[in-house]
Design an enzyme around this catalytic site. Structure first.
Site, PDB file in Angstrom:
ATOM      1  N   SER A 163     -10.327   0.210   6.987  1.00 38.58           N
ATOM      2  CA  SER A 163      -9.671   0.285   5.677  1.00 38.58           C
ATOM      3  C   SER A 163      -9.007  -0.992   5.187  1.00 38.58           C
ATOM      4  O   SER A 163      -8.581  -1.062   4.039  1.00 38.58           O
ATOM      5  CB  SER A 163      -8.633   1.409   5.666  1.00 38.58           C
ATOM      6  N   LYS A 220       0.852  -1.199   0.000  1.00 37.21           N
ATOM      7  CA  LYS A 220       0.000   0.000   0.000  1.00 37.21           C
ATOM      8  C   LYS A 220       0.886   1.247   0.000  1.00 37.21           C
ATOM      9  O   LYS A 220       1.903   1.284   0.693  1.00 37.21           O
ATOM     10  CB  LYS A 220      -0.904  -0.025   1.240  1.00 37.21           C
ATOM     11  N   SER A 250      -9.903   2.255   2.675  1.00 36.26           N
ATOM     12  CA  SER A 250      -8.950   2.902   1.790  1.00 36.26           C
ATOM     13  C   SER A 250      -7.970   1.959   1.098  1.00 36.26           C
ATOM     14  O   SER A 250      -7.402   2.313   0.069  1.00 36.26           O
ATOM     15  CB  SER A 250      -8.154   3.941   2.572  1.00 36.26           C
TER      16      SER A 250
END
Lengths: 110, 491
Positions: free
Chosen positions: B182, B78, B158
């Protein structure tokens, strides 16, 4: 400074909603420039969110200590030693502007 | 999905050790899959050379018997994790071009265990979002589509790039981060597994900060065992993070028995919302039946302050964000916009106006407001007290049960643009936020399909530091659910 606010009394008190002048002041505090016309739509958006979070005032929290750590933990001691440093070029490597080993910013002294 | 990039990490590990295929072969298959799936927009930066170098090293280590646990496993990272020499943006223009000279603790541990990196995964800007639509680099498109529809779907957020990439077979597993859901919500939307460990389990050092009292890193993978494998490498004490927990990291994989005899599963009655989606409710009931079949006892419990979790979160998280994001000032790194002849303040204001997206600005302003003079007690202090009550609710529930089972999200994935109102978007995290506020380990496991054939997830929440118990309950669910559905390839 933000406008004076009547502090909530008891669980029924309502917090004040924001107006365009308050939005402009918040943006100034947050150092975010608002383009002309940008404040007005934010008034509705922020009031929508603030109106919703206001329901927290219903909760009786008398005698409740605010949470400071989710998982009990104690801060650790460490020796007071220099363990890092000497990496000036790495520190400056991502600076938008640097000169002679310093960050460079617009003139701040007249 | 080619057969190599459809394997689980456990199967890749076995195949590599048996020399059925090499780490270089495995890396090349994934590099090609990443390139072929650019339409999904899952990666902000591709790093095939990193993956290849790790694969070459892994093949050598496998040959001489020195292979580490993740030798040759190609991962996606990420874009919230600082990666040495590789652009790290947190999905924001304000960090475009930022190349960290250091490696985050979590990625250093993964790479130290032999994993390679295929690239940096797209995400909601500064992890603020539940759909990936706030990324400055364009939203990620889910590899899933509803039956008989070509309409694009969001992968959740997210960690949407991580979720899409794992579901589409672009990487074996991925790192995610979870502040209010997330990891879990995008895992549910894309039919994969993901665990947010106990706050403090994984080091936050080198992870771009959003809300420091909530942010936790965790793995996202195609099954529960893979999550257990990755979590063991990611977790552990780190002196560089003041909130890191100095506790031993168990062998999470060894705890996966699927035997839940003696385990009490709590069902929080406040999570059964009025007007709840019928399929979500049915999958939840089915999950409870599966856990009973595995030997567990189910018991209703009450978490009375549940309805206040989201409003408390939307004070605490923006307050912390407004403070954390003060560092983006155009001086030390990232974007600078300096008006001609303007002051230092004018530079700050112009830089932040140009660099932050609308949702980030909205949250910084909410945070600035709730922390400002005259409002602090009414908003922030009250939210922290409510947070204490929410944590007490969970503590009381642990008197009656060992884990909790709830839905992960109130619905299956939606389409970009479907939730234009910020408040409506926030409500997506209704089931994930309470355990975040309490710092508890929680995971999402795929458990069924919606009426439209889209994945639905169930959430297992556990006691502090009981990731092993959470993973084992997740494992029992996964076994009962049978083979996990995968998206049909259209990209």
């Amino acid at each position: 400074m933000l406008p004076a606010l009547a502090q909530p009394e008891g669980s029924q008190a309502r917090l004040m909603s924001v107006d365009a002048a308050t939005v402009i002041r918040i943006a100034k505090l947050a150092r975010i420039k608002l383009a002309p016309g940008e404040a007005e739509p934010l008034v509705g958006e922020l009031n929508g969110i603030l109106g919703w979070i206001e329901q927290l005032a219903e909760v009786d929290t008398s005698g409740v200590a605010p949470m400071t750590a989710v998982i009990p933990n104690t801060l650790r001691w460490r020796a007071d030693e220099v363990t890092d440093g000497g990496v000036r070029d790495k520190v400056l490597a991502n600076a938008p502007a640097s000169e002679i080993g310093f960050f460079a910013v617009p003139k701040v002294i007249e | 999905m080619n057969e190599l990039n459809g394997l689980t990490i456990a199967a890749m590990r076995d195949g590599l050790r048996a020399r059925t295929f090499s780490a270089v072969e495995l890396a090349e298959v994934h590099i090609a899959a990443v390139e072929a799936a650019r339409v999904l927009n899952a990666f902000i930066v591709e790093t095939p050379d990193h993956a290849r170098a790790a694969a070459v090293a892994a093949d050598a280590a496998l040959a001489d018997g020195s292979a580490r646990p993740l030798a040759g496993i190609p991962l996606g990272i990420k874009d919230l994790f600082a990666t040495a020499g590789v652009q790290t943006t947190a999905g924001s223009k304000i960090l475009e071009g930022f190349v960290p000279p250091y490696e985050s603790t979590v990625t250093a541990k993964l790479f130290g265990d032999g994993a390679g990196m295929l690239g940096k995964l797209n995400m909601d800007q500064f992890a603020m979002g539940s759909s990936n639509e706030t990324s400055a680099f364009g939203g990620v498109i889910s590899p899933w589509r509803a039956q008989g529809s070509n309409r694009p779907l969001v992968p959740g957020g997210s960690s949407g790039g991580s979720a899409a990439a794992v579901a589409a077979g672009l990487c074996a597993g991925a790192t995610g981060t979870d502040t209010g859901g997330s990891i879990r919500q995008p895992a549910a939307f894309t039919g994969i597994s993901g665990i947010k460990p106990t706050y403090g389990r994984c080091s936050r050092w080198g992870v771009v900060a959003f809300a420091s009292s909530l942010d936790q890193a965790g793995p996202m993978a195609r099954d529960v065992r893979d999550c257990a494998i990755l979590l063991r490498s990611m977790a552990g004490f780190d002196a560089k993070d003041a909130t890191s927990l100095d506790v031993a990291v168990p062998d999470f994989e060894a705890a996966l028995t699927g035997d839940l005899r003696g385990v009490r599963v709590g069902v929080p009655r406040e999570y059964r919302l009025d007007g709840m989606d019928a399929r979500v409710a049915a999958v939840w009931d089915e999950g409870l039946r599966w856990l009973r079949d595995a030997g567990a006892e189910t018991v209703e419990v009450s978490l009375p302050h549940t309805k206040y979790a989201l409003p408390a979160y939307y004070i605490i998280a923006p307050a912390e964000a407004s403070s954390n994001l003060a560092r983006y000032d155009g001086v030390r790194y990232g974007l600078r916009v300096a008006p001609d002849g303007g002051s230092l303040d004018a530079m700050y204001e112009a830089t932040r106006a140009a660099g932050f997206g609308p949702e980030v600005k909205r949250r910084i302003m909410i945070g600035t407001y709730v922390l400002s003079a005259g409002y602090y007690d009414a908003y922030y202090l009250q939210a922290q007290k409510v947070r204490a009550l929410i944590a007490q609710d969970f503590a009381a529930a642990w008197e009656h049960c060992d884990v909790l089972l709830t839905p992960t999200a109130p619905s299956a994935a939606f389409s970009p643009g479907d939730k234009a109102d910020p408040l409506e978007m926030y409500l997506n995290d209704v089931f994930t936020v309470p355990s975040s506020l309490a710092g508890l380990p929680a995971m999402s496991v795929p458990a069924g399909l919606s009426a439209g054939g889209l994945p639905l997830g169930l959430q297992v929440i556990g006691r502090p530091l009981d990731e092993a118990g959470v993973l084992n309950a997740g494992y029992a669910l996964e076994r009962a659910a049978g083979s996990t559905a995968r998206p049909d390839r259209w990209w």
